[in-house]
Motif scaffolding. Structure first.
Motif, mmCIF file in Angstrom:
data_model
loop_
_atom_site.group_PDB
_atom_site.id
_atom_site.type_symbol
_atom_site.label_atom_id
_atom_site.label_comp_id
_atom_site.label_asym_id
_atom_site.label_seq_id
_atom_site.Cartn_x
_atom_site.Cartn_y
_atom_site.Cartn_z
ATOM 1 N N THR A 15 -1.312 7.975 1.651
ATOM 2 C CA THR A 15 -1.174 9.129 2.370
ATOM 3 C C THR A 15 -2.473 9.739 2.982
ATOM 4 O O THR A 15 -3.570 9.583 2.326
ATOM 5 N N ASP A 43 0.698 -1.186 0.083
ATOM 6 C CA ASP A 43 0.023 -0.002 0.140
ATOM 7 C C ASP A 43 0.802 1.193 0.286
ATOM 8 O O ASP A 43 2.066 1.366 0.564
ATOM 9 N N ASP A 44 0.449 2.173 -0.756
ATOM 10 C CA ASP A 44 0.913 3.497 -0.749
ATOM 11 C C ASP A 44 -0.027 4.364 -0.397
ATOM 12 O O ASP A 44 -0.863 4.916 -0.983
#
Ligand SMILES: NC(=O)c1ccc[n+]([C@@H]2O[C@H](COP(=O)([O-])OP(=O)(O)OC[C@H]3O[C@@H](n4cnc5c(N)ncnc54)[C@H](OP(=O)(O)O)[C@@H]3O)[C@@H](O)[C@H]2O)c1
Length: 351
Positions: free
Chosen positions: A287, A284-285
Motif C-alpha cells: 500500500t 506482494d501486499d
C-alpha cells in the motif's frame, strides 16, 4: 484554562523569528499575542516590534528587563545556541515558561546543565524542534506493528549546497561555537524525525564526517552506522554540501514481516510505502499513502503543544523536552568523536 492569549516576549529578532515564529503566533490570536521584544541590536527589535504590532514601550534593552515585565507570559528565544543555557536559567529564575531554539545547546556539558535545571523546575521549557511534530511520525508509527520486529533501517537526507541560503550568511553559523556547526544545526532535526519514528534511542555510532564547503566553518557531511536500542542496526547519512544533486530524503525500515519506505524528498508529495510478507517470494501486499506536511512543517503543531503545556501549567505535556533534545545533540557529539578516531564506535552519552 486561561481564555486570554499568552503574551509572548521575543528574545532574538533575527531571520527565523521574523519569517516563521511571528507569522505562526499571529495566525493563532486566541492562543498567542506578540507583546515584547529584545534584541542585541535594538534597531532590529524596533523593526520587529512594528511588524508585530508590539508597543514601543515593550522593546527592551536587556533580557533581564524583558523577563521582569509582568506583561510577558512566555519567552520565545531565537539566539545562537551558546546563549541557551544562560537564557533558560534566567527565564526559569524569573518564573517564565520558555521555548528556545535547537540544538539544545552549544556543548553537551551545557545541554546536561539544561536537563538538570529543567528537571528541577515545574516551569515548562521547550526546545523548538518542530521535526518532532511532522505528520509522517504518527502515520508511520501506526503502520510499524505490521512489519513485525524492526531489524534495521537506513536513513538518508542529502542535498546540494545553496549559496542563496540566507541562513548561511549569518556569522555565528560560519564561525560556529556550537559543536558540529551545520551538522548539529540541521542534523538534530533529522535525528529527531528518525528516532521519533522508530521510537528508539541510539546506543552507539560509528561515523565519518568531512568538511566540503569552506563557508560551513566545520565538517558538513556525515556518513555513519548506528546501533540502536534492542539490537536494531542502521545507517544515518546527512549533508547538504554537495554539488548539484536532487534533494533526497528517505527512510527504509526493515522488519521481519515487511518493510516501510518513507520518501520525503523535495519537490513532490511525501509517501509511505508499506510492503508486507515474511519472504519476498509471496504475492506482494503493497500500500502507498501520499500526504503533505504543513507549511512550514511541524511548527504550528509545535506551538499548539507549547500552548497546551503552558496554559495548563503542566511541563509533562511538553513533547520537545530538553531530555529528548539532549539525545539528538549527544548523537552528533558521538559521531564527531567517532570520526576523529577514524570511525571507531562511540557510545552516545546520557544526560
Ligand atoms: N527550527 C528551525 O528550523 C530553525 C531554523 C532557523 C533557525 N533556527 C534557530 O533560530 C535561532 C536564530 O537563528 P536565525 O537563523 O534567526 O539567526 P539570526 O538571524 O542570526 O538571528 C540570531 C539573533 O540572535 C542575536 N544574537 C547574535 N549574537 C548575539 C549575542 N552575542 N548576544 C545576544 N544576541 C545575539 C542576533 O542579534 P543581532 O541582530 O544583534 O545580530 C539575532 O537577532 C538559532 O538558534 C537557530 O538554530 C531554527
Amino acid at each position: 484554562m486561561s481564555s486570554n492569549p499568552l503574551r509572548v516576549g521575543f528574545v532574538g529578532t533575527g531571520i527565523f523569528a521574523k519569517d516563521v515564529h511571528l507569522p505562526i503566533i499571529q495566525s493563532q490570536p486566541t492562543k498567542f499575542q506578540a507583546s515584547a521584544a529584545f534584541n542585541r541590536t535594538k534597531a532590529k527589535a524596533e523593526e520587529f516590534a512594528t511588524l508585530a504590532s508590539i508597543d514601543n514601550a515593550h522593546v527592551f534593552d536587556s533580557l533581564d528587563e524583558l523577563l521582569a515585565n509582568e506583561d510577558v507570559d512566555l519567552v520565545d528565544a531565537l539566539l545562537p545556541v551558546e546563549y541557551n543555557l544562560e537564557t533558560i536559567t534566567k527565564a526559569v529564575k524569573a518564573g517564565k515558561p520558555i521555548i528556545i531554539e535547537k540544538p539544545i545547546a552549544a556543548t553537551l556539558e551545557q545541554a546536561r546543565e539544561i536537563v538538570k535545571l529543567t528537571d528541577a523546575t515545574p516551569i515548562p521549557v521547550v526546545i523548538a524542534e518542530q521535526f518532532l511534530f511532522f505528520n509522517a511520525i504518527s502515520k508511520i508509527r501506526e503502520k510499524l506493528p505490521q512489519i513485525g520486529e524492526i531489524i534495521s533501517f537506513t536513513y538518508r537526507s542529502t542535498g546540494p549546497f545553496y549559496t542563496s541560503n540566507k541562513y548561511l550568511a549569518t556569522s555565528w553559523r560560519r564561525n560556529p561555537k556550537h559543536i558540529g556547526g551545520f551538522l548539529s544545526d540541521g542534523g538534530v532535526h533529522q535525528l529527531a524525525l528518525l528516532t521519533e519514528i522508530l521510537g528508539l534511542e541510539f546506543e552507539s555510532i560509528s561515523a565519518l564526517t568531512k568538511q566540503v564547503r569552506e563557508e560551513s566553518g566545520a565538517d558538513d557531511i556525515l556518513f555513519s552506522t548506528v546501533k540502536a536500542a534492542g539490537g536494531v542496526i542502521g545507517t544515518f547519512t546527512y549533508g547538504s554540501a554537495f554539488g548539484a544533486v536532487e534533494k533526497h530524503g528517505s527512510l527504509v525500515i526493515f522488519g521481519t514481516k515487511g518493510s516501510i519506505i518513507f520518501d520525503f524528498s523535495a519537490g513532490k508529495p511525501h509517501s509511505i510505502k508499506l510492503q508486507l510478507g515474511e519472504v519476498g517470494d509471496v504475492p506482494d501486499d503493497i500500500t502507498i499513502e501520499e500526504f503533505e506536511e504543513a507549511n512550514p512543517p511541524g511548527v504550528l503543531s509545535e506551538f499548539e503543544n507549547l500552548y497546551e503545556a503552558v496554559s495548563k501549567k503542566d511541563k509533562s505535556l511538553v513533547k520537545a523536552n530538553p531530555r529528548k533534545n539532549f539525545h539528538f545533540l549527544a548523537i552528533i557529539d558521538a559521531a564527531l568523536r567517532s570520526s576523529k578516531q577514524g570511525g571507531t564506535a562511540i557510545k552516545v552519552e546520557q544526560p
